[in-house]
Design an enzyme around this catalytic site. Structure first.
Site, PDB file in Angstrom:
ATOM      1  CD  GLU A   1      -9.016  10.557   1.302  1.00  0.00           C
ATOM      2  OE1 GLU A   1      -9.368   9.493   1.835  1.00  0.00           O
ATOM      3  OE2 GLU A   1      -8.516  11.796   2.477  1.00  0.00           O
TER       4      GLU A   1
ATOM      5  CE  LYS B   1     -10.054  11.311   6.114  1.00  0.00           C
ATOM      6  NZ  LYS B   1      -8.367  11.253   4.844  1.00  0.00           N
TER       7      LYS B   1
ATOM      8  CB  CYS C   1     -11.029   8.115   2.982  1.00  0.00           C
ATOM      9  SG  CYS C   1      -9.057   6.502   3.335  1.00  0.00           S
TER      10      CYS C   1
END
Lengths: 277, 279
Positions: B45, B111, B149
């Site tokens: 990431e 994200k 994540c």
């Protein structure tokens, strides 16, 4: 209730890795420099730093003052011997006369004033020597002492890096044993040795075992002081006193306050990372 | 579609805000993966920028745009997945992943879940993705989805991607050490990640490919441990703990068939989702 256990092998590898990277890669320094007092924190830091950097890249300074005991000097020398620090990389610099000269000019000092002055003289010497060696100053404070502010601002707190800053004294003792720090150093009562007869636990009025559990429960488990009192079976007054120490020393753990004026100011919304490109 | 292919886990550390330096490392790893014949090379990431950017998050998007082109050009015959700061509109930023192949940017995935607790403050800087951003990419080797994540700490993104057809879900991550206590030396975060990745793989019968960062950024330290988990929850590749690493692991899509024949993956009660929407 006991503190959570520590895997000394993995944690020492972790700290060693970070130390090496910070000093040599990130800071682009040639070495690390630290004051070795003969106490457990500086001995443990020295053992870790020697693993991380190798003895040739570590500079150790013993800086005895008026209240330093002979046995502490011997212990400091033993640490240096065990780590095989080359002769050119270690030095004993007595500071009693230096502090004495300052006292002559400054007039009568209280015990605490002289203690703080002593710590700041050590800091000034460490930075001078570090600059000469293109080294950075590795601090030796642990999490217990940092959290209650049991250090001198710009004295032993005036360092570039605190590798033990995430470890309570209880954990430092475990790590010291694992690393092979001499048992005598691990067992003796911790002291800043800023005045005669000073011991940390005597001055603080609490032993590290209890202090560490209070700090852990309050700040890592987020329990309130009454619940901590119940769980540990210690007097509420003792827990409250620890909390007061933490609160009134907050200024020691932070950079100086800047009064906001502009659109972006330090400590407010100047939020750049420490490692900036 | 190839049933068996390899994936290179490029478990790198990044220099905060130094896209130029990070780009060099990406190009080295893409070339290394290409030479090894990997189908994919995957970075962590925010790999082009570092994670703990704080206000630098506002200042790296232009450099990222240029770097993406360079990595895309270098990705000849290999799919590259990396993390960067995307600026879809002036002054609006996203923590995003890109899929690059043969000089092209095949897609950008922002994200969905932005952590805002402990050392994380992503909501201060980034705009979160929505379901409109969900994409399944049909590549030469597999149908895949990409998560970042925290997305994996919630069941919906992986579930949605699997239901849209993804057989492989990549999760690029910057997971820092926290709670380095315990006799076995694994941090609280690592133990949780192992369980979550295994769960996502099993519940959705997909390959989960997790690539974490390794190294220091300010006080934080990313613990690495990148891994490939098969649809039956077996760890088939694992990168080093704490150190940078480059590991090549195998994905065998035949395994999906066997596992799905012994799974209730295909069952889906919409009523639960209708209820959840109302809660």
């Amino acid at each position: 209730m006991q503190l959570p256990s520590l895997d000394s092998e993995r944690v020492s590898k972790y700290i060693t890795k970070r130390l090496k990277w910070y000093v040599l890669d990130y800071a682009q320094a040639k070495a690390g420099a630290l004051g070795v007092s003969g106490g457990i924190d500086s001995a443990t830091t020295a053992f870790l730093a020697a693993r991380a950097l190798g003895p040739k890249r570590l500079f150790c300074y013993v800086l005895p003052g008026r209240a330093t005991r002979q046995e502490d000097i011997q212990d400091a020398e033993e640490v240096i011997r065990r780590l095989k620090i080359p002769k050119a990389n270690h030095e004993i610099i007595p500071i009693t006369d230096i502090v004495g000269l300052l006292k002559e000019k400054l007039g009568k000092l209280s015990k605490v004033e002289e203690g703080n002055l002593t710590a700041r003289v050590r800091m000034a010497i460490l930075h001078q020597r570090a600059w000469r060696e293109r080294a950075i100053v590795i601090g030796t404070g642990d999490k217990s002492e940092l959290t209650i502010g049991y250090f001198t601002k710009y004295g032993d707190g005036g360092v570039d890096l605190l590798p033990l800053g995430g470890l309570y004294k209880t954990h430092v003792r475990q790590l010291a044993s694992y690393l092979g720090v001499p048992e005598r150093i691990i067992r003796k009562p911790p002291t800043p040795a800023l005045w005669d007869g000073q011991t940390a636990e005597g001055e603080l009025g609490i032993n590290y075992d209890t202090l560490d559990r209070i700090l852990y429960l309050r700040f890592e488990e987020w329990l309130d002081p009454q619940e901590i009192t119940n769980r540990l079976g210690v007097a509420k007054g003792k827990v409250d006193r620890v909390m007061t120490m933490v609160k009134v020393t907050q200024h020691k753990r932070l950079p100086p306050e800047v009064f906001k004026i502009g659109f972006r100011d330090f400590g407010s919304d100047w939020r750049y990372p420490r490692q900036w490109a | 579609m190839a049933q068996i292919f390899t994936v290179a886990l490029a478990q790198i550390g990044s220099r905060l805000g130094n896209v130029e330096k990070n780009l060099e490392k990406h190009l080295e790893h893409v070339e290394r993966a290409r030479k090894s014949g990997a189908a994919f090379v995957v970075f962590p990431e925010l790999s082009l920028t570092g994670y703990m950017l704080r206000d630098l998050a506002y200042e790296v998007a232009d450099d990222c745009k240029k770097a993406l082109k360079s990595v895309a050009t270098a990705s000849k015959g290999i799919y590259t997945i990396l993390g960067f700061v995307n600026e879809p509109r002036p002054g609006i930023y996203q923590n995003a992943a890109a899929l690059l192949y043969n000089g092209k940017i095949l897609g950008v995935v922002p994200k969905y879940y932005l952590p805002n607790y402990g050392p994380f403050e992503e909501k201060r800087y980034f705009k979160e993705a929505g379901v409109k951003d969900l994409k399944v990419f049909n590549t030469k080797y597999a149908k895949l989805g990409i998560t970042i994540c925290e997305d994996v700490w919630h069941p919906e993104p992986c579930e949605a991607l699997a239901r849209l057809g993804a057989d492989v879900i990549f999760c690029i991550s910057s997971s820092p050490i926290r709670g380095f206590y315990g006799a076995k030396g694994k941090t609280v975060g690592e133990r949780s990640w192992e369980k979550i990745l295994g769960t996502r793989a099993i519940e959705n019968t997909v390959y989960m490919i997790f690539v974490n960062k390794a190294g220091a950024e300010d006080e934080e330290y990313f613990w690495g441990g990148s891994t490939i988990i098969s649809p039956d929850g077996v760890e088939v590749a694992k990168a080093k703990h704490l150190d940078e690493d480059f590991v090549i692991g195998e994905v065998d899509l035949n395994r999906l068939v066997r596992v799905r024949r012994f799974s209730s993956f295909r069952d889906h009660h919409q009523d639960f989702h209708n209820l959840l929407r109302r809660l």
